[in-house]
Design an enzyme around this catalytic site. Structure first.
Site, short mmCIF file in Angstrom:
data_model
loop_
_atom_site.label_atom_id
_atom_site.label_comp_id
_atom_site.label_asym_id
_atom_site.label_seq_id
_atom_site.Cartn_x
_atom_site.Cartn_y
_atom_site.Cartn_z
N SER A 84 -7.63 -1.00 -0.90
CA SER A 84 -8.32 -0.77 -2.17
C SER A 84 -9.10 -1.99 -2.63
O SER A 84 -10.06 -1.87 -3.39
CB SER A 84 -7.31 -0.36 -3.25
OG SER A 84 -6.30 -1.33 -3.39
N GLY A 140 1.73 3.11 -2.60
CA GLY A 140 1.44 4.05 -3.68
C GLY A 140 2.15 3.70 -4.97
O GLY A 140 2.44 4.56 -5.80
N ASP A 170 0.81 -1.22 0.00
CA ASP A 170 0.00 0.00 0.00
C ASP A 170 0.84 1.27 0.00
O ASP A 170 0.43 2.31 0.53
CB ASP A 170 -0.95 0.03 1.22
CG ASP A 170 -1.73 -1.26 1.38
OD1 ASP A 170 -2.39 -1.67 0.41
OD2 ASP A 170 -1.67 -1.86 2.47
N GLY A 182 -4.63 -4.26 -4.66
CA GLY A 182 -5.08 -3.32 -5.68
C GLY A 182 -4.16 -2.13 -5.80
O GLY A 182 -3.61 -1.65 -4.80
N HIS A 183 -3.95 -1.67 -7.02
CA HIS A 183 -3.19 -0.45 -7.27
C HIS A 183 -4.17 0.65 -7.64
O HIS A 183 -4.89 0.54 -8.63
CB HIS A 183 -2.17 -0.67 -8.38
CG HIS A 183 -1.00 -1.49 -7.94
ND1 HIS A 183 0.04 -1.84 -8.78
CD2 HIS A 183 -0.70 -2.03 -6.74
CE1 HIS A 183 0.92 -2.56 -8.10
NE2 HIS A 183 0.49 -2.68 -6.88
N PRO A 197 -9.48 -1.21 7.16
CA PRO A 197 -8.67 -0.07 7.62
C PRO A 197 -7.23 -0.49 7.83
O PRO A 197 -6.94 -1.61 8.26
CB PRO A 197 -9.34 0.33 8.94
CG PRO A 197 -10.05 -0.90 9.41
CD PRO A 197 -10.49 -1.61 8.16
#
Length: 435
Positions: free
Chosen positions: A304, A20, A18, A45-46, A309
């Site tokens: 994503s 980025g 995660d 997920g990206h 959370p």
């Protein structure tokens, strides 16, 4: 023998995922002719923001957003045909040409319904001791691959062989499901019918990806290898057993795409300006106070794919130092710097106390990491906004000092800084392809 000079870059997450990576791969894709996924599945997920519009990619490389870029799913990926085709349809509905620019390795391991059933049943059985899997069958598919009982993409086009292999592997998994996990068995006919129904749509994209990547290198084309998850989730080098099921370090790009290691010339490590983690596992710099909540809220820290959370904490330079060594990082990209805007002071992890001794690099194994107490260094924060800044000199003085200290602790230069979710909100100190 390579006739023309190409430059190939591996993009790796240096934390627990995660970081980025999707935005940066999308930005770098302007400089390449091919983008390659080489490990993982549709468990991560990206997220991309293009002109204010949110797009989440799970299997398809982020380069698909660029016309003229061919995208490859390498043999190291475990592939759910259903998930891939669904993602293709979503992108096509948004007006993107996908099928003519996507190649899938014929030797990818398939994720089939029994993998998902086993994954979910195991997590349910573990209760509070669960690892935090996404329940998408990734781990069980990799298990089949290592045990040499997996069905692969090429098997979809040989129905007799598919049936033969399915009978054998399903006999094993149904025994585990019913006798050990207390779950319902999976129907062979249903698995077969679903797979055969999806095969024709997949067929035009199936290729010998390794050979095609070799040809592109001979032609002097630039390639970008897109890692998923993060180095601290690597099945060997991460906080085992709270890890993913694949190798997510830079070296995995060679095996997972079928290219020689000499083809990987630059490794870009992506890291947030703070640290996050999803699910279970030790986290030495975790914040369980109002600052942690603030980081999660401003940083929109929700998975994503799962929506779970994320746990938030201070930047852990000693953990990143482990990633730098594992991956041979050439340069860092710091993302989400803007999330730290407005903090009066900022803490930065520089090491740990383990059994009374100072260590400047993350220990191996979850048990050892759980015993490590973070050693934090306090730095002054900044009140000015960094959102959207594209020149390093225009960053607040204390933001620059923070970045310089990060680079010093980690022992590697910072080449890029992301100051917002859009691809244009990026500071370039050294371009991985042009520098």
């Amino acid at each position: 023998m390579i006739r023309k000079m190409s430059k190939n870059v591996v993009v790796i997450g240096t934390q627990w995922g995660d970081e980025g990576k999707g935005k940066i791969v999308d930005w770098l894709a302007e400089s390449v002719q091919g983008v390659v996924r080489f490990q993982g599945g549709h468990n991560a997920g990206h997220t991309l923001w293009i002109n204010g519009k949110k797009t989440i990619l799970r299997l398809i490389p982020s380069g698909i957003m660029h016309d003229g870029v061919t995208c490859f799913i390498g043999n190291g990926v475990v592939l759910s045909p259903e998930a891939l085709l669904r993602e293709i349809e979503e992108l096509e509905a948004a007006g993107l040409d996908v099928r003519s620019r996507l190649q899938v390795s014929e030797i990818c391991t398939l994720i089939l319904p029994y993998h998902v059933a086993v994954d979910k049943a195991r997590e349910a059985r573990k209760g509070e001791g669960k690892i935090g899997t996404t329940g998408r069958g990734i781990g069980p598919a990799y298990e089949d691959k290592v045990a040499r009982r997996a069905l692969r993409v090429q098997d979809l086009f040989n129905p007799a062989l598919f049936d033969e292999k399915l009978a054998e592997v399903l006999d094993y998994h149904n025994f585990v499901l019913t006798q050990y996990l207390g779950a319902e068995p999976v129907s062979a006919n249903e698995v077969r019918d679903q797979a055969m129904a999806l095969a024709p749509a997949l067929a035009p994209m199936v290729r010998d990806v390794s050979s095609n990547l070799f040809v592109l290198q001979q032609e002097g084309k630039n390639l970008l290898f897109e890692g998923a998850q993060g180095a601290l989730l690597d099945v060997d080098h991460g906080t085992y057993p709270f890890v993913t099921s694949s190798n997510c370090v830079a070296g995995a790009a060679s095996a997972g795409a079928g290219v020689g290691p000499q083809a990987l010339q630059y490794v870009l490590g992506i890291t947030k300006a703070y640290t996050t983690r999803v699910g279970s596992g030790p986290f030495p710099t975790e914040l369980v106070d109002e600052i942690g909540t603030r980081l999660a809220t401003i940083g929109k820290e929700f998975g994503s794919v799962t929506g779970r959370p994320r746990r938030c904490g201070w930047f852990d330079g000693a953990a990143l130092k482990r990633s730098v060594r594992l991956n041979g990082i050439s340069g860092l990209c710091i993302t989400k710097l803007d999330v730290l805007d407005g903090l009066e002071t900022i803490q930065l992890g520089v090491g740990y106390r383990v059994n009374g001794e100072f260590r400047d690099v993350l220990p191996y194994g979850a048990h050892a990491v759980a015993q490590a107490q973070a050693v934090l260094e306090e730095l002054p924060g900044w009140t000015e906004s960094t959102v959207g800044i594209t020149e390093y000199s225009k960053l607040p003085v204390n933001a620059r000092r923070y970045l310089e200290r990060v680079a010093e602790v980690c022992g590697v230069p910072i080449d890029l800084v992301s100051t917002g979710p859009d691809r244009n909100e990026t500071i370039v100190l050294r371009h991985p392809f042009k520098g």
